[in-house]
Design a protein around this motif. Structure first.
Motif, short mmCIF file in Angstrom:
data_model
loop_
_atom_site.label_atom_id
_atom_site.label_comp_id
_atom_site.label_asym_id
_atom_site.label_seq_id
_atom_site.Cartn_x
_atom_site.Cartn_y
_atom_site.Cartn_z
N GLN A 10 29.99 -45.63 144.13
CA GLN A 10 30.86 -44.64 143.50
C GLN A 10 31.09 -44.95 142.02
O GLN A 10 32.05 -44.48 141.42
CB GLN A 10 32.21 -44.59 144.23
CG GLN A 10 32.12 -44.24 145.70
CD GLN A 10 31.60 -42.83 145.91
OE1 GLN A 10 31.93 -41.93 145.13
NE2 GLN A 10 30.81 -42.62 146.95
N GLY A 11 30.20 -45.74 141.43
CA GLY A 11 30.40 -46.24 140.08
C GLY A 11 30.36 -45.17 138.99
O GLY A 11 29.73 -44.12 139.14
N LEU A 12 31.04 -45.48 137.89
CA LEU A 12 31.16 -44.56 136.75
C LEU A 12 30.65 -45.27 135.49
O LEU A 12 31.07 -46.38 135.17
CB LEU A 12 32.62 -44.15 136.56
CG LEU A 12 32.96 -43.32 135.31
CD1 LEU A 12 32.29 -41.96 135.35
CD2 LEU A 12 34.48 -43.15 135.20
N PHE A 13 29.76 -44.62 134.76
CA PHE A 13 29.22 -45.14 133.50
C PHE A 13 29.75 -44.27 132.37
O PHE A 13 29.65 -43.04 132.40
CB PHE A 13 27.70 -45.11 133.53
CG PHE A 13 27.04 -45.57 132.26
CD1 PHE A 13 27.34 -46.80 131.70
CD2 PHE A 13 26.11 -44.75 131.61
CE1 PHE A 13 26.74 -47.21 130.51
CE2 PHE A 13 25.49 -45.16 130.44
CZ PHE A 13 25.81 -46.40 129.89
N ILE A 14 30.31 -44.91 131.33
CA ILE A 14 30.92 -44.19 130.21
C ILE A 14 30.33 -44.69 128.89
O ILE A 14 30.25 -45.88 128.65
CB ILE A 14 32.45 -44.40 130.20
CG1 ILE A 14 33.06 -43.98 131.54
CG2 ILE A 14 33.08 -43.60 129.06
CD1 ILE A 14 34.56 -44.26 131.64
N VAL A 15 29.93 -43.74 128.06
CA VAL A 15 29.38 -44.06 126.74
C VAL A 15 30.17 -43.31 125.68
O VAL A 15 30.34 -42.09 125.78
CB VAL A 15 27.89 -43.68 126.63
CG1 VAL A 15 27.37 -44.02 125.23
CG2 VAL A 15 27.06 -44.40 127.67
N ASN A 16 30.63 -44.04 124.68
CA ASN A 16 31.24 -43.39 123.51
C ASN A 16 30.13 -43.15 122.50
O ASN A 16 29.62 -44.08 121.87
CB ASN A 16 32.33 -44.29 122.91
CG ASN A 16 32.88 -43.72 121.62
OD1 ASN A 16 33.08 -42.51 121.49
ND2 ASN A 16 33.13 -44.58 120.64
N LEU A 17 29.74 -41.89 122.34
CA LEU A 17 28.64 -41.52 121.46
C LEU A 17 29.19 -40.89 120.18
O LEU A 17 29.94 -39.92 120.22
CB LEU A 17 27.72 -40.51 122.17
CG LEU A 17 26.55 -39.92 121.36
CD1 LEU A 17 25.60 -41.01 120.90
CD2 LEU A 17 25.82 -38.87 122.18
#
Length: 411
Positions: free
Chosen positions: A322-329
């Motif tokens: 159920q993982g979440l990947f977040i990128v500040n672009l």
């Protein structure tokens, strides 16, 4: 166009015009019109007062400035929470990236901030080895009247945007927290340590591992931004991409072993020397919040390697089910944004984004799970997240809910 940096803070507009006028006149296409005044137009940055607190130079990051400032006008949300305060902020600025503020924190006095801030500072004061390292700063911190970084509020809108994305897995977070286990979060890029500290204080069920390449950043975070480590918040001084790859390899090797959700093990930061290894449990939340030293990539954040297809595949393998990947672009090029979005669509089963108003930050959220939240469920999920997170101000909860409403599905 002439750009002024922090070294020009004390110069008046008359002084600037006096210095520049002779140079500008040399660029005039015709003869000097009997010494006519050269007109200047000034665009301000909205800062009423600025004080440089500390300057450092890192072999990895280059010149770094820590500065305190007062804005001419503050966000109305700040005024609602602290209506009688003359608000002051502390910023961390990388000079290699023009116009980018790496971190910004609210400064408060002990009597105005939450009690946990006082307790944190007392713990810091008890550590003699750290207090001696920056004598002047520590002596000023001992004063009960001294302004200190307040970790109960995030001044950066993109940090609030990152946390709003937790609504995408709020049901999973609740299920883990309800049985007394720990959610594992990894933050690549420490900066001033503001995001990890906020998560640490407001989400005690989250075990956080921050990864930072530059030891200078950790020193600055501890000395000037009140950052501290404990059993639930650890820092690794190592390469972020290497860390994630080792994390993926470790989790794959130990796939059949029992993972104790409320235990996170990691090496002590100051003894790692670049050889830190990731703990073997799969990660539930992985956040990429690093700047790019190479402007030719078209991105201010992150470095191009963090959005390469091979690394994105490594991330997906390192995430829990159920993982979440977040990128500040951060990019002003729509073509660059489209390229990153296209790559993430190829890797993740579901992709969401949050475009911050009046900002170039685009926060991207990737999910590898087969199912995901429906559009009409965001308000309910935001409320669910608000109950899990120990926000010190109701306005923060409302900001998270408002941001969550603006998250849109890309895949």
């Amino acid at each position: 166009m002439v750009l002024l940096d922090t070294s020009h803070a004390s110069a008046s507009m008359d002084e600037i015009q006096k210095d520049l006028s002779p140079l500008v006149k040399q660029l005039a296409p015709g003869k000097d019109d009997q010494g006519a005044q050269i007109p200047f137009m000034m665009a301000g940055d909205g800062i009423k007062h600025r004080n440089v607190v500390h300057q450092a130079t890192s072999s990895l990051t280059g010149p770094i400035i820590v500065e305190d400032l007062v804005y001419e006008n503050v966000d109305p949300e700040f005024s609602r929470i602290w209506p009688s305060e003359d608000l002051k902020f502390r910023r961390l600025v990388f000079q290699r990236t023009q116009g980018l503020v790496q971190s910004e924190a609210l400064l408060m006095r002990d009597g105005s901030s939450h009690r946990t801030d006082v307790e944190t500072e007392r713990k810091k004061a008890s550590s003699s080895s750290k207090s001696k390292r920056k004598g002047t700063q520590r002596r000023s911190d001992d004063s009960g009247n001294q302004l200190k970084v307040y970790h109960g509020y995030l001044a950066s809108s993109y940090h609030m945007g990152i946390i709003s994305g937790f609504t995408l897995i709020s049901s999973y977070l609740e299920s883990v927290a309800s049985v007394g286990k720990s959610v594992k979060a990894v933050v690549i890029g420490l900066g001033a340590g503001l995001l990890p500290m906020f998560l640490h204080e407001c989400m005690p069920f989250v075990g956080i591992e921050a990864v930072e390449l530059d030891l200078t950043m950790l020193n600055l975070a501890e000395d000037y931004f009140g950052f501290t480590q404990d059993k639930s918040l650890k820092v690794h001084i190592t390469d972020g991409i290497k860390f994630v790859r080792e994390m993926k390899s470790s989790s794959a090797t130990d796939e059949m072993s029992v993972v104790h959700g409320n235990e996170i093990t990691s090496n002590n930061t100051r003894s790692c020397n670049g050889n830190c290894t990731a703990s073997n449990a799969r990660v539930d939340i992985l956040i990429i919040d690093v700047d790019s030293p190479d402007s030719s990539s078209g991105m201010t954040c992150p470095a191009a390697d963090f959005v390469e297809g091979s690394f994105l595949l490594t991330v997906k393998d390192a995430l829990s089910e159920q993982g979440l990947f977040i990128v500040n672009l951060v990019s002003r090029s729509q073509a660059t944004k489209d390229m990153v979005i296209s790559r993430m669509k190829m890797v993740f089963n579901h992709l969401f984004c949050l475009q911050l108003e009046e900002d170039v930050n685009l926060v991207l959220f990737g999910l590898s799970s087969e199912s995901c939240i429906k559009d009409n469920s965001f308000p309910e999920a935001a409320v669910q997240l608000g109950k899990l997170v120990k926000f010190q101000h109701l306005e923060i909860s409302q900001s998270i809910m408002d941001a969550a409403k603006k998250i849109r599905c890309l895949k």
